[in-house]
Design a protein around this motif. Sequence first.
Motif, PDB file in Angstrom:
ATOM      1  N   LYS A 114     -32.713  -5.953   3.988  1.00 34.50           N
ATOM      2  CA  LYS A 114     -32.259  -5.354   5.242  1.00 34.50           C
ATOM      3  C   LYS A 114     -30.947  -6.004   5.686  1.00 34.50           C
ATOM      4  O   LYS A 114     -30.035  -5.312   6.143  1.00 34.50           O
ATOM      5  N   ILE A 115     -30.828  -7.306   5.523  1.00 36.66           N
ATOM      6  CA  ILE A 115     -29.594  -8.003   5.906  1.00 36.66           C
ATOM      7  C   ILE A 115     -28.437  -7.552   5.016  1.00 36.66           C
ATOM      8  O   ILE A 115     -27.316  -7.344   5.487  1.00 36.66           O
ATOM      9  N   SER A 135     -29.235  -1.335  14.215  1.00 35.88           N
ATOM     10  CA  SER A 135     -30.564  -1.891  14.499  1.00 35.88           C
ATOM     11  C   SER A 135     -31.606  -0.774  14.609  1.00 35.88           C
ATOM     12  O   SER A 135     -32.731  -0.916  14.136  1.00 35.88           O
ATOM     13  N   TYR A 136     -31.219   0.349  15.182  1.00 39.97           N
ATOM     14  CA  TYR A 136     -32.127   1.493  15.286  1.00 39.97           C
ATOM     15  C   TYR A 136     -32.427   2.063  13.898  1.00 39.97           C
ATOM     16  O   TYR A 136     -33.574   2.327  13.556  1.00 39.97           O
ATOM     17  N   LYS A 137     -31.376   2.233  13.099  1.00 42.26           N
ATOM     18  CA  LYS A 137     -31.508   2.814  11.763  1.00 42.26           C
ATOM     19  C   LYS A 137     -32.437   1.987  10.874  1.00 42.26           C
ATOM     20  O   LYS A 137     -33.205   2.521  10.082  1.00 42.26           O
ATOM     21  N   LEU A 138     -32.374   0.660  11.004  1.00 43.34           N
ATOM     22  CA  LEU A 138     -33.175  -0.228  10.155  1.00 43.34           C
ATOM     23  C   LEU A 138     -34.458  -0.702  10.849  1.00 43.34           C
ATOM     24  O   LEU A 138     -35.090  -1.657  10.398  1.00 43.34           O
ATOM     25  N   HIS A 139     -34.820  -0.042  11.946  1.00 42.89           N
ATOM     26  CA  HIS A 139     -36.073  -0.292  12.669  1.00 42.89           C
ATOM     27  C   HIS A 139     -36.219  -1.721  13.190  1.00 42.89           C
ATOM     28  O   HIS A 139     -37.319  -2.284  13.143  1.00 42.89           O
ATOM     29  N   TYR A 140     -35.135  -2.295  13.683  1.00 45.71           N
ATOM     30  CA  TYR A 140     -35.251  -3.568  14.386  1.00 45.71           C
ATOM     31  C   TYR A 140     -35.693  -3.263  15.809  1.00 45.71           C
ATOM     32  O   TYR A 140     -35.326  -2.226  16.366  1.00 45.71           O
ATOM     33  N   SER A 141     -36.448  -4.164  16.413  1.00 44.81           N
ATOM     34  CA  SER A 141     -36.931  -3.933  17.776  1.00 44.81           C
ATOM     35  C   SER A 141     -35.796  -3.987  18.789  1.00 44.81           C
ATOM     36  O   SER A 141     -35.885  -3.371  19.851  1.00 44.81           O
ATOM     37  N   SER A 142     -34.730  -4.723  18.448  1.00 48.60           N
ATOM     38  CA  SER A 142     -33.581  -4.818  19.351  1.00 48.60           C
ATOM     39  C   SER A 142     -32.368  -5.332  18.581  1.00 48.60           C
ATOM     40  O   SER A 142     -32.496  -5.837  17.466  1.00 48.60           O
ATOM     41  N   VAL A 143     -31.200  -5.220  19.206  1.00 47.72           N
ATOM     42  CA  VAL A 143     -29.980  -5.761  18.614  1.00 47.72           C
ATOM     43  C   VAL A 143     -30.103  -7.284  18.508  1.00 47.72           C
ATOM     44  O   VAL A 143     -29.656  -7.888  17.538  1.00 47.72           O
ATOM     45  N   HIS A 160     -32.809  -9.024  18.002  1.00 49.61           N
ATOM     46  CA  HIS A 160     -33.657  -9.349  16.849  1.00 49.61           C
ATOM     47  C   HIS A 160     -32.846  -9.264  15.550  1.00 49.61           C
ATOM     48  O   HIS A 160     -32.907 -10.164  14.714  1.00 49.61           O
ATOM     49  N   LEU A 161     -32.078  -8.185  15.404  1.00 50.83           N
ATOM     50  CA  LEU A 161     -31.222  -8.034  14.230  1.00 50.83           C
ATOM     51  C   LEU A 161     -30.232  -9.198  14.150  1.00 50.83           C
ATOM     52  O   LEU A 161     -30.074  -9.817  13.094  1.00 50.83           O
ATOM     53  N   SER A 162     -29.573  -9.514  15.251  1.00 49.33           N
ATOM     54  CA  SER A 162     -28.564 -10.581  15.274  1.00 49.33           C
ATOM     55  C   SER A 162     -29.164 -11.929  14.915  1.00 49.33           C
ATOM     56  O   SER A 162     -28.573 -12.699  14.146  1.00 49.33           O
ATOM     57  N   ASN A 163     -30.343 -12.216  15.456  1.00 46.58           N
ATOM     58  CA  ASN A 163     -31.011 -13.495  15.144  1.00 46.58           C
ATOM     59  C   ASN A 163     -31.370 -13.588  13.666  1.00 46.58           C
ATOM     60  O   ASN A 163     -31.154 -14.626  13.031  1.00 46.58           O
ATOM     61  N   GLN A 164     -31.915 -12.506  13.128  1.00 47.07           N
ATOM     62  CA  GLN A 164     -32.289 -12.504  11.719  1.00 47.07           C
ATOM     63  C   GLN A 164     -31.048 -12.599  10.828  1.00 47.07           C
ATOM     64  O   GLN A 164     -31.037 -13.313   9.834  1.00 47.07           O
ATOM     65  N   PHE A 165     -29.991 -11.905  11.194  1.00 45.77           N
ATOM     66  CA  PHE A 165     -28.735 -11.922  10.446  1.00 45.77           C
ATOM     67  C   PHE A 165     -28.178 -13.348  10.408  1.00 45.77           C
ATOM     68  O   PHE A 165     -27.788 -13.853   9.352  1.00 45.77           O
ATOM     69  N   LYS A 166     -28.164 -13.999  11.567  1.00 43.05           N
ATOM     70  CA  LYS A 166     -27.618 -15.367  11.640  1.00 43.05           C
ATOM     71  C   LYS A 166     -28.492 -16.349  10.861  1.00 43.05           C
ATOM     72  O   LYS A 166     -27.984 -17.255  10.195  1.00 43.05           O
ATOM     73  N   LYS A 167     -29.791 -16.158  10.923  1.00 42.56           N
ATOM     74  CA  LYS A 167     -30.716 -17.042  10.203  1.00 42.56           C
ATOM     75  C   LYS A 167     -30.478 -16.963   8.690  1.00 42.56           C
ATOM     76  O   LYS A 167     -30.509 -17.963   7.988  1.00 42.56           O
ATOM     77  N   THR A 202     -27.572 -15.489   7.066  1.00 42.56           N
ATOM     78  CA  THR A 202     -26.174 -15.646   6.619  1.00 42.56           C
ATOM     79  C   THR A 202     -25.465 -16.849   7.237  1.00 42.56           C
ATOM     80  O   THR A 202     -24.444 -17.289   6.721  1.00 42.56           O
ATOM     81  N   GLY A 203     -25.978 -17.332   8.372  1.00 46.78           N
ATOM     82  CA  GLY A 203     -25.291 -18.403   9.081  1.00 46.78           C
ATOM     83  C   GLY A 203     -24.195 -17.881  10.005  1.00 46.78           C
ATOM     84  O   GLY A 203     -23.508 -18.652  10.656  1.00 46.78           O
ATOM     85  N   LEU A 204     -24.018 -16.566  10.044  1.00 39.80           N
ATOM     86  CA  LEU A 204     -22.975 -15.940  10.862  1.00 39.80           C
ATOM     87  C   LEU A 204     -23.602 -14.896  11.778  1.00 39.80           C
ATOM     88  O   LEU A 204     -24.642 -14.324  11.457  1.00 39.80           O
ATOM     89  N   THR A 205     -22.931 -14.613  12.880  1.00 38.62           N
ATOM     90  CA  THR A 205     -23.381 -13.499  13.708  1.00 38.62           C
ATOM     91  C   THR A 205     -22.823 -12.213  13.085  1.00 38.62           C
ATOM     92  O   THR A 205     -21.808 -12.262  12.384  1.00 38.62           O
ATOM     93  N   PRO A 206     -23.456 -11.084  13.346  1.00 37.41           N
ATOM     94  CA  PRO A 206     -22.922  -9.824  12.815  1.00 37.41           C
ATOM     95  C   PRO A 206     -21.485  -9.559  13.267  1.00 37.41           C
ATOM     96  O   PRO A 206     -20.651  -9.103  12.487  1.00 37.41           O
ATOM     97  N   THR A 207     -21.195  -9.889  14.512  1.00 35.74           N
ATOM     98  CA  THR A 207     -19.844  -9.669  15.039  1.00 35.74           C
ATOM     99  C   THR A 207     -18.821 -10.525  14.297  1.00 35.74           C
ATOM    100  O   THR A 207     -17.755 -10.044  13.917  1.00 35.74           O
ATOM    101  N   PHE A 208     -19.162 -11.795  14.078  1.00 36.23           N
ATOM    102  CA  PHE A 208     -18.249 -12.685  13.365  1.00 36.23           C
ATOM    103  C   PHE A 208     -18.073 -12.221  11.917  1.00 36.23           C
ATOM    104  O   PHE A 208     -16.967 -12.246  11.370  1.00 36.23           O
ATOM    105  N   TYR A 209     -19.154 -11.765  11.294  1.00 36.11           N
ATOM    106  CA  TYR A 209     -19.091 -11.249   9.925  1.00 36.11           C
ATOM    107  C   TYR A 209     -18.120 -10.073   9.851  1.00 36.11           C
ATOM    108  O   TYR A 209     -17.291  -9.979   8.946  1.00 36.11           O
ATOM    109  N   LYS A 210     -18.212  -9.185  10.836  1.00 36.43           N
ATOM    110  CA  LYS A 210     -17.334  -8.012  10.876  1.00 36.43           C
ATOM    111  C   LYS A 210     -15.877  -8.441  11.095  1.00 36.43           C
ATOM    112  O   LYS A 210     -14.965  -7.891  10.485  1.00 36.43           O
TER     113      LYS A 210
END
Length: 186
Positions: A127-128, A146-154, A156-163, A165-173
């Motif tokens: 998913k990440i 987050s909606y498309k991949l069935h995350y409960s919230s943005v 939740h997605l951001s926390n999992q992404f950072k856990k 990759t070590g980066l926030t989705p915004t920083f990755y972008k």
Amino acid sequence: MKLYIKYMVSLRCKMMVKEELISLGLHYVVVDLGMIEILEDISPDQRLQLKTNLMKSGLELLDDKKSILIEKIKNLIVEMIHYTDELPKVNYSDYISEKLGYDYTYLANIFSEVKGITIQQFIILHKIERVKELLIYDELNLTEISYKLHYSSVAHLSNQFKKITGLTPTFYKQLKNKRKANLEDL
């Protein structure tokens, strides 16, 4: 006759396998991620030749039942996350169990034993990777992803992404945008 192939996870792999089957004079009915179905029985020589040729491309013809089952689980997850527009509305465990016709606990135990990670961890990793892909395409915002991949919230997605990759989705972008800007300066 059905044969199962390890590491067959992309459309390019499918095309390569089709070419290999044609070169061996085998007629396929289905070439899917991790599985092929051919019309005729395969001779031991053809099987060995197919196995050898697939190995040259980084693919592996599977023989034992555990490996085949694990590949089925992996391919189902890859297909579900990367190649379908809508993820299943049911729990992943129910979906996988229903699709493969086995009790989920049995599948989870075999998967963990062989792969060293849980099915859930494997799903999260994929998913990440899908989130990264969608961020790079820049067609959807984080809420839509987050909606498309069935995350409960943005969050939740951001926390999992950072856990992972070590980066926030915004920083990755932003990193992607900086790389693009640097290339344009050349």
